[in-house]
Scaffold this motif. Structure first.
Motif, PDB file in Angstrom:
ATOM      1  N   ASP A 136       0.807  -1.224   0.000  1.00  0.00           N
ATOM      2  CA  ASP A 136       0.000   0.000   0.000  1.00  0.00           C
ATOM      3  C   ASP A 136       0.836   1.269   0.000  1.00  0.00           C
ATOM      4  N   ILE A 137       1.923   1.293   0.744  1.00  0.00           N
ATOM      5  CA  ILE A 137       2.709   2.522   0.902  1.00  0.00           C
ATOM      6  C   ILE A 137       3.903   2.540  -0.046  1.00  0.00           C
ATOM      7  N   ALA A 138       4.672   1.460  -0.060  1.00  0.00           N
ATOM      8  CA  ALA A 138       5.855   1.428  -0.927  1.00  0.00           C
ATOM      9  C   ALA A 138       5.502   1.180  -2.387  1.00  0.00           C
ATOM     10  N   GLY A 139       4.283   0.697  -2.631  1.00  0.00           N
ATOM     11  CA  GLY A 139       3.852   0.465  -4.005  1.00  0.00           C
ATOM     12  C   GLY A 139       4.421  -0.791  -4.628  1.00  0.00           C
ATOM     13  N   TYR A 140       4.861  -1.735  -3.800  1.00  0.00           N
ATOM     14  CA  TYR A 140       5.431  -2.969  -4.322  1.00  0.00           C
ATOM     15  C   TYR A 140       4.344  -3.919  -4.816  1.00  0.00           C
TER      16      TYR A 140
ATOM     17  N   ALA B 172       7.123  -7.581  -2.633  1.00  0.00           N
ATOM     18  CA  ALA B 172       6.948  -7.587  -1.182  1.00  0.00           C
ATOM     19  C   ALA B 172       7.448  -8.899  -0.590  1.00  0.00           C
ATOM     20  N   THR B 173       7.160  -9.993  -1.274  1.00  0.00           N
ATOM     21  CA  THR B 173       7.633 -11.295  -0.808  1.00  0.00           C
ATOM     22  C   THR B 173       9.152 -11.341  -0.777  1.00  0.00           C
ATOM     23  N   ASP B 174       9.784 -10.847  -1.827  1.00  0.00           N
ATOM     24  CA  ASP B 174      11.252 -10.818  -1.866  1.00  0.00           C
ATOM     25  C   ASP B 174      11.814  -9.971  -0.726  1.00  0.00           C
ATOM     26  N   THR B 175      11.131  -8.885  -0.402  1.00  0.00           N
ATOM     27  CA  THR B 175      11.610  -7.993   0.650  1.00  0.00           C
ATOM     28  C   THR B 175      11.548  -8.655   2.015  1.00  0.00           C
ATOM     29  N   VAL B 176      10.427  -9.300   2.332  1.00  0.00           N
ATOM     30  CA  VAL B 176      10.336  -9.932   3.655  1.00  0.00           C
ATOM     31  C   VAL B 176      11.285 -11.126   3.750  1.00  0.00           C
TER      32      VAL B 176
END
Length: 215
Positions: free
Chosen positions: A169-173, A178-182
């Motif tokens: 929602d905020i970073a626009g991923y 998002a999965t790669d980030t976590v």
């Protein structure tokens, strides 16, 4: 002692009615709505009066609509038994998939949990800590001084549905980004704990370890 409405009379029919209301609530959540009891009743073709016998308020309805499929493990059967990093990567992929699958229900639970008028918790602890702990099991042999329980809590706090929602929602991923980030966050926490000899250990235990090294 007052008997719950669903425990008396035609219990089989009442179970079907309750399931229809929960299913309707989940369908409405999937469209982006946060349904009231009457919304679920209308979608399920059930009278409002009947619906309120099962769910006296929105909170009770949304609590029932939360994920009910919580497997004991998210670890693939072919996961390596001795590589904590590889196991954690696999677990984080599965955990993100699980959260995105149940995203509408979990978003609704988060919204209600932030409601100051609420008089009871809506979020359930769930099994995520157990899933992460299972992924980290090899550390018991390879790095026995790492506090796996505290590390699992740290990873969960930074990789759950809350983090995914912010990233999308905020970073626009995208969900994939998002999965790669976590996954990267989880791996960084693991690497830090291993490199620091268990940096997520309780402070008193770390002091004792430092004193021992200085001797």
């Amino acid at each position: 002692m007052v008997m719950p409405y669903e425990s008396t009379g035609r219990t089989a029919q009442k179970s079907r009615t309750r399931l229809a209301l929960v299913t309707a609530a989940r369908e409405l959540l999937a469209t982006g709505l946060t349904p009231q009891v009457e919304d679920a009743a209308q979608r399920a073709g059930i009278s409002r009066t009947t619906a309120y016998r099962y769910f006296p308020n929105q909170r009770s309805l949304l609590l029932a609509a939360q994920p009910t499929i919580s497997p004991d493990s998210l670890m693939p059967p072919d996961a390596p038994s001795d590589d904590a990093t590889a196991r954690l990567d696999l677990l984080m992929t599965a955990f993100a998939r699980y959260n995105f699958t149940w995203e509408p229900q979990l978003r609704a639970a988060l919204r209600l949990s932030l409601d100051p008028a609420g008089d009871q918790p809506v979020l359930r602890q769930g099994r995520a800590i157990g899933w992460i702990t299972e992924a980290l099991a090899p550390l018991r042999d390879s790095h026995p001084h790492v506090d796996i329980g505290r590390l699992a809590v740290a990873i969960r706090s930074a990789t759950g549905i809350e983090a995914l929602i912010w990233l999308v929602d905020i970073a626009g991923y995208s969900p994939e980004q998002a999965t790669d980030t976590v996954k990267g966050t989880a791996r960084a926490l693991l690497d830090a704990a291993v490199s620091n000899g268990g940096a997520v250990q309780p402070r008193a235990r770390r002091r004792r370890a430092d004193q021992s090294r200085r001797r």
